[in-house]
Design a protein around this motif. Structure first.
Motif, PDB file in Angstrom:
ATOM      1  N   GLU A 349       0.831  -1.206   0.000  1.00  0.00           N
ATOM      2  CA  GLU A 349       0.000   0.000   0.000  1.00  0.00           C
ATOM      3  C   GLU A 349       0.862   1.252   0.000  1.00  0.00           C
ATOM      4  O   GLU A 349       0.603   2.211  -0.742  1.00  0.00           O
ATOM      5  CB  GLU A 349      -0.918  -0.005   1.219  1.00  0.00           C
ATOM      6  CG  GLU A 349      -1.857   1.187   1.290  1.00  0.00           C
ATOM      7  CD  GLU A 349      -2.730   1.150   2.524  1.00  0.00           C
ATOM      8  OE1 GLU A 349      -3.878   1.622   2.456  1.00  0.00           O
ATOM      9  OE2 GLU A 349      -2.272   0.655   3.573  1.00  0.00           O
ATOM     10  N   ALA A 350       1.904   1.252   0.819  1.00  0.00           N
ATOM     11  CA  ALA A 350       2.802   2.407   0.878  1.00  0.00           C
ATOM     12  C   ALA A 350       3.507   2.613  -0.458  1.00  0.00           C
ATOM     13  O   ALA A 350       3.663   3.754  -0.925  1.00  0.00           O
ATOM     14  CB  ALA A 350       3.824   2.207   1.996  1.00  0.00           C
ATOM     15  N   GLU A 351       3.909   1.513  -1.101  1.00  0.00           N
ATOM     16  CA  GLU A 351       4.565   1.611  -2.405  1.00  0.00           C
ATOM     17  C   GLU A 351       3.609   2.162  -3.462  1.00  0.00           C
ATOM     18  O   GLU A 351       3.982   3.012  -4.274  1.00  0.00           O
ATOM     19  CB  GLU A 351       5.066   0.232  -2.834  1.00  0.00           C
ATOM     20  CG  GLU A 351       5.766   0.225  -4.181  1.00  0.00           C
ATOM     21  CD  GLU A 351       6.170  -1.169  -4.620  1.00  0.00           C
ATOM     22  OE1 GLU A 351       6.520  -1.349  -5.806  1.00  0.00           O
ATOM     23  OE2 GLU A 351       6.119  -2.092  -3.791  1.00  0.00           O
ATOM     24  N   THR A 352       2.360   1.701  -3.427  1.00  0.00           N
ATOM     25  CA  THR A 352       1.359   2.174  -4.384  1.00  0.00           C
ATOM     26  C   THR A 352       1.100   3.666  -4.203  1.00  0.00           C
ATOM     27  O   THR A 352       1.016   4.425  -5.184  1.00  0.00           O
ATOM     28  CB  THR A 352       0.046   1.394  -4.210  1.00  0.00           C
ATOM     29  OG1 THR A 352       0.302  -0.003  -4.438  1.00  0.00           O
ATOM     30  CG2 THR A 352      -1.021   1.877  -5.181  1.00  0.00           C
ATOM     31  N   GLU A 353       0.978   4.100  -2.949  1.00  0.00           N
ATOM     32  CA  GLU A 353       0.734   5.523  -2.685  1.00  0.00           C
ATOM     33  C   GLU A 353       1.932   6.370  -3.110  1.00  0.00           C
ATOM     34  O   GLU A 353       1.763   7.478  -3.628  1.00  0.00           O
ATOM     35  CB  GLU A 353       0.418   5.718  -1.207  1.00  0.00           C
ATOM     36  CG  GLU A 353      -0.939   5.143  -0.790  1.00  0.00           C
ATOM     37  CD  GLU A 353      -1.218   5.342   0.679  1.00  0.00           C
ATOM     38  OE1 GLU A 353      -0.305   5.809   1.403  1.00  0.00           O
ATOM     39  OE2 GLU A 353      -2.338   5.011   1.118  1.00  0.00           O
ATOM     40  N   ARG A 354       3.141   5.855  -2.897  1.00  0.00           N
ATOM     41  CA  ARG A 354       4.331   6.597  -3.295  1.00  0.00           C
ATOM     42  C   ARG A 354       4.379   6.791  -4.810  1.00  0.00           C
ATOM     43  O   ARG A 354       4.634   7.896  -5.305  1.00  0.00           O
ATOM     44  CB  ARG A 354       5.593   5.866  -2.824  1.00  0.00           C
ATOM     45  CG  ARG A 354       6.902   6.531  -3.257  1.00  0.00           C
ATOM     46  CD  ARG A 354       8.101   5.723  -2.806  1.00  0.00           C
ATOM     47  NE  ARG A 354       8.098   4.375  -3.343  1.00  0.00           N
ATOM     48  CZ  ARG A 354       8.453   4.061  -4.594  1.00  0.00           C
ATOM     49  NH1 ARG A 354       8.821   5.015  -5.426  1.00  0.00           N
ATOM     50  NH2 ARG A 354       8.441   2.807  -4.994  1.00  0.00           N
ATOM     51  N   LYS A 355       4.088   5.719  -5.556  1.00  0.00           N
ATOM     52  CA  LYS A 355       4.089   5.820  -7.007  1.00  0.00           C
ATOM     53  C   LYS A 355       2.997   6.765  -7.488  1.00  0.00           C
ATOM     54  O   LYS A 355       3.193   7.526  -8.434  1.00  0.00           O
ATOM     55  CB  LYS A 355       3.906   4.433  -7.627  1.00  0.00           C
ATOM     56  CG  LYS A 355       5.121   3.531  -7.472  1.00  0.00           C
ATOM     57  CD  LYS A 355       4.883   2.180  -8.139  1.00  0.00           C
ATOM     58  CE  LYS A 355       6.116   1.296  -8.032  1.00  0.00           C
ATOM     59  NZ  LYS A 355       5.888  -0.035  -8.652  1.00  0.00           N
ATOM     60  N   SER A 356       1.843   6.704  -6.821  1.00  0.00           N
ATOM     61  CA  SER A 356       0.744   7.589  -7.190  1.00  0.00           C
ATOM     62  C   SER A 356       1.112   9.046  -6.968  1.00  0.00           C
ATOM     63  O   SER A 356       0.813   9.916  -7.801  1.00  0.00           O
ATOM     64  CB  SER A 356      -0.506   7.229  -6.387  1.00  0.00           C
ATOM     65  OG  SER A 356      -1.577   8.085  -6.690  1.00  0.00           O
ATOM     66  N   ASP A 357       1.795   9.324  -5.848  1.00  0.00           N
ATOM     67  CA  ASP A 357       2.226  10.695  -5.557  1.00  0.00           C
ATOM     68  C   ASP A 357       3.263  11.171  -6.569  1.00  0.00           C
ATOM     69  O   ASP A 357       3.245  12.328  -7.007  1.00  0.00           O
ATOM     70  CB  ASP A 357       2.811  10.774  -4.145  1.00  0.00           C
ATOM     71  CG  ASP A 357       1.756  10.605  -3.071  1.00  0.00           C
ATOM     72  OD1 ASP A 357       0.548  10.748  -3.385  1.00  0.00           O
ATOM     73  OD2 ASP A 357       2.129  10.299  -1.921  1.00  0.00           O
ATOM     74  N   GLU A 358       4.164  10.256  -6.960  1.00  0.00           N
ATOM     75  CA  GLU A 358       5.184  10.621  -7.940  1.00  0.00           C
ATOM     76  C   GLU A 358       4.570  10.937  -9.293  1.00  0.00           C
ATOM     77  O   GLU A 358       4.963  11.891  -9.966  1.00  0.00           O
ATOM     78  CB  GLU A 358       6.200   9.479  -8.071  1.00  0.00           C
ATOM     79  CG  GLU A 358       7.108   9.326  -6.860  1.00  0.00           C
ATOM     80  CD  GLU A 358       8.034   8.129  -6.990  1.00  0.00           C
ATOM     81  OE1 GLU A 358       7.882   7.365  -7.980  1.00  0.00           O
ATOM     82  OE2 GLU A 358       8.896   7.948  -6.109  1.00  0.00           O
ATOM     83  N   GLU A 359       3.575  10.120  -9.685  1.00  0.00           N
ATOM     84  CA  GLU A 359       2.907  10.359 -10.962  1.00  0.00           C
ATOM     85  C   GLU A 359       2.144  11.672 -10.935  1.00  0.00           C
ATOM     86  O   GLU A 359       2.116  12.417 -11.917  1.00  0.00           O
ATOM     87  CB  GLU A 359       1.961   9.200 -11.274  1.00  0.00           C
ATOM     88  CG  GLU A 359       2.688   7.898 -11.613  1.00  0.00           C
ATOM     89  CD  GLU A 359       1.731   6.735 -11.797  1.00  0.00           C
ATOM     90  OE1 GLU A 359       0.504   6.952 -11.646  1.00  0.00           O
ATOM     91  OE2 GLU A 359       2.204   5.619 -12.081  1.00  0.00           O
ATOM     92  N   ALA A 360       1.508  11.968  -9.807  1.00  0.00           N
ATOM     93  CA  ALA A 360       0.749  13.214  -9.692  1.00  0.00           C
ATOM     94  C   ALA A 360       1.669  14.429  -9.733  1.00  0.00           C
ATOM     95  O   ALA A 360       1.297  15.492 -10.236  1.00  0.00           O
ATOM     96  CB  ALA A 360      -0.063  13.205  -8.397  1.00  0.00           C
ATOM     97  N   ALA A 361       2.888  14.255  -9.203  1.00  0.00           N
ATOM     98  CA  ALA A 361       3.827  15.382  -9.157  1.00  0.00           C
ATOM     99  C   ALA A 361       4.555  15.586 -10.476  1.00  0.00           C
ATOM    100  O   ALA A 361       5.100  16.664 -10.722  1.00  0.00           O
ATOM    101  CB  ALA A 361       4.849  15.163  -8.045  1.00  0.00           C
TER     102      ALA A 361
END
Length: 375
Positions: A349-361
């Motif tokens: 879950e933490a990895e998924t959220e990190r990737k999502s934040d990176e894509e959003a940024a």
């Protein structure tokens, strides 16, 4: 699972509802919003009262009375995010198959609800993933008996499991205290996530420290289990007798129990359930389900709520002359295995959220081009 509310009249909605019992509006599940929504017709599409900024349509299986999930009207996909994982459905010209398939679909949607809420990977064939999560729902024939199981991302569920009498017969024959359609889904998907979260994530050594050596010959272990049964002291280390068969099955059984715990505690949380026995000594019997289990980071907190809930529901069942709702005992060793799975899920879950934040940024290519032109 939790309860929902009609946005039009406030009536309680359940996950399986297709319409509101009070105002009679049709309802459907919105996976991105994780909610049931009342809908109103808008030509060939629907307006969801929980998200009136978009147009929706029902999953193609809605017309077969087999799904109540909504799809964004702009999507080219005919099926919802649960049904797009179906690879094979039974012959629907047979009304018995249709009835059983409907029950299987209900259990599958509950499974998918939990997987999506846990932010676990659920790739489809269209995603290009080499090992998508797929379902085959098959009816046995005289010459070919269908066995429920998992093979390289494909989960097969026998239609006979949707027949209460047949499932109870198998449960008794195999000496199982618990056998349900949803339980089958949760167990078999455990094999899939062993591949994704253990094998593919490089955590096999950590797995072996908890569950044992999975390189043991599986077929030999299976034959030995059915010939000799589980060891007499299996309850000290395993959540079920079947879990003793092989480390892969131990993981899948423990995974299924982890999903049992999360889903049931979510409903307890929705009801604001408080367990407080009228006894002088209540140590280990009291709890308040005051936190969303999906947000709980440690297994100790989950267990402090879960164990009193199981005592309460089992006692209620016995008062009705029914078997225990949760016929299992969680030893410290089993809780340690559950904690391992909890860490796997939380790490993913933490990895998924990190990737999502990176894509959003990250600026989209089109935006970058505009910035370059401006400069």
């Amino acid at each position: 699972m939790k309860l929902f509310e009609c946005q039009n009249c406030g009536q309680v909605l359940f996950f399986e509802n297709t319409h509101c019992e009070r105002c009679h509006l049709q309802v459907g599940y919105l996976p991105p919003q994780e909610t049931m929504s009342a809908v109103k017709p808008n030509g060939s599409t629907w307006i969801a009262l929980a998200d009136n900024q978009n147009q929706y349509r029902y999953c193609a299986n809605w017309e077969l009375h087999a799904c109540n999930w909504l799809v964004n009207a702009s999507s080219a996909k005919p099926y919802c995010s649960a049904c797009e994982h179906n690879r094979t459905v039974p012959d629907l010209s047979d009304p018995i198959n249709v009835s059983r398939w409907h029950r299987i679909e209900e259990a599958k949607r509950r499974l998918m609800y939990t997987l999506l809420r846990l932010r676990l990977p659920v790739p489809t064939t269209a995603s290009g993933d080499p090992e998508p999560l797929l379902f085959d729902f098959l009816a046995s024939a005289p010459q070919a008996k269908v066995l429920t199981g998992h093979d390289n991302g494909i989960i097969t569920i026998s239609l006979l499991e949707a027949d209460d009498a047949e499932r109870e017969k198998l449960r008794t024959h195999l000496h199982e205290p618990y056998r349900t359609l949803l339980g089958h889904f949760r167990h078999e998907v455990g094999h899939y996530y062993w591949d994704r979260l253990v094998r593919d994530a490089g955590k096999i050594e950590a797995f072996r420290e908890v569950f044992g050596d999975e390189t043991l010959d599986y077929d030999a272990a299976l034959q030995a289990h059915y010939q000799n049964g589980a060891p007499a002291n299996w309850r000290e280390n395993f959540v079920s007798a079947y879990a003793t068969m092989h480390p892969w099955e131990d993981f899948a059984e423990t995974w299924a129990h982890y999903l049992h715990i999360i889903d049931t505690l979510e409903m307890a949380h929705t009801f604001n359930l408080r367990i407080s026995p009228r006894l002088a000594a209540t140590e280990g019997l009291s709890a308040t389900a005051d936190r969303d289990p999906y947000a709980i980071a440690d297994m100790e907190t989950l267990m402090s709520e879960w164990i009193p809930v199981t005592f309460a529901v089992n006692s209620l069942n016995r008062s009705m002359g029914q078997p225990d709702l949760y016929p299992f005992v969680l030893s410290p060793a089993i809780i340690g295995k559950l904690a391992f799975i909890h860490r796997l899920v939380k790490d993913r879950e933490a990895e998924t959220e990190r990737k999502s934040d990176e894509e959003a940024a990250s600026p989209r290519p089109g935006i970058l081009r505009r910035i370059f032109v401006k400069n």
